[in-house]
Each structure stands twice: as structure tokens, then as C-alpha cells.
Design a protein around this motif. Structure first.
Motif, short mmCIF file in Angstrom:
data_model
loop_
_atom_site.label_atom_id
_atom_site.label_comp_id
_atom_site.label_asym_id
_atom_site.label_seq_id
_atom_site.Cartn_x
_atom_site.Cartn_y
_atom_site.Cartn_z
N ARG A 54 -10.10 -19.41 -36.01
CA ARG A 54 -8.53 -19.64 -35.83
C ARG A 54 -8.31 -19.86 -34.24
N LYS A 55 -9.49 -19.37 -33.50
CA LYS A 55 -9.39 -19.19 -31.90
C LYS A 55 -8.41 -18.07 -31.64
N TYR A 84 -8.86 -20.15 -20.99
CA TYR A 84 -9.19 -20.68 -22.58
C TYR A 84 -7.80 -21.00 -23.30
N PRO A 85 -7.23 -22.15 -22.80
CA PRO A 85 -5.85 -22.37 -22.99
C PRO A 85 -5.87 -22.68 -24.90
N ASP A 86 -6.94 -22.88 -25.47
CA ASP A 86 -6.96 -23.23 -26.84
C ASP A 86 -7.00 -21.79 -27.67
#
Length: 112
Positions: A54-55, A84-86
Motif C-alpha cells: 500500500r506504500k 517519496y511522494p507515492d
């Protein structure tokens, strides 16, 4: 990080039991590196729990730690999300983790 993996806090132990009980794959004390434009590592961030499917990073803050470090925690969250924008950072306190309704909402989010 190795010492932290060896001696999880009672709150981390509760989250471990929760994740294991619901068969959610996670990495405990996952290291995220922050790099400069030239690729050199400038700092690192140790996430309490990382849910790779799910990051999602889950941070669990004890009462004493959270009361004294909330501004620092906000900056760390901004840093990780900038690099880590995601990845989504979810932060829970000791009060949150004692609330079964919050735990149900977390479970729904992790199973989506």
C-alpha cells in the motif's frame, strides 16, 4: 535500527500483533534514505512500519515521545513525502491505538 528491531516498544508490539493477526505484510523499522541531487545520502529516516503493498508508513508514538517531538515528527513526515511522494505516512499515538474504532479504520485502509 538494529537495536530498535531487537527491543520494540509496547506500542510497537501491539501494532506487530495487529498486523500479524490480520495477515498484513510489513517491514519493521524500514530505513528510507534521503538523497541530495547528486545522489549522496544526506540523511535517513527509520519508519516504524512500512506496508509495501500500500506504500504506507505507520508511525506509532508513545506518550512521552510524542509530547516532546511533535514538531520534529511533522518535519520528518514532510521530508519523507518530499522524497517519496507515492508513500503515505500515517501517525498514531498511544491514545489512538487504544481505540478499537481507529484500529478498524486502519484495517480497512490497509486492506483496500
Amino acid at each position: 535500527a538494529n537495536e530498535m528491531r531487537t527491543w520494540p516498544s509496547p506500542l510497537e508490539e501491539r501494532m506487530i500483533a495487529f498486523l500479524d493477526r490480520h495477515y498484513i505484510q510489513y517491514e519493521f523499522q524500514k530505513i528510507f534514505y534521503i538523497t541530495a541531487d547528486d545522489g549522496w545520502i544526506t540523511r535517513y529516516y527509520i519508519a516504524d512500519f512500512y506496508i509495501p503493498d500500500r506504500k504506507i508508513i505507520i508511525e506509532v508514538d508513545g506518550k512521552r515521545y510524542h509530547d516532546h517531538h511533535s514538531q520534529h515528527d511533522k518535519q520528518r513526515t514532510r521530508n519523507i513525502q518530499d522524497h517519496y511522494p507515492d508513500v503515505t505516512v500515517l501517525r498514531y499515538t498511544w491514545k489512538d491505538l487504544s481505540d478499537e474504532d481507529i484500529m478498524k479504520v486502519l484495517l480497512i485502509r490497509l486492506k483496500e
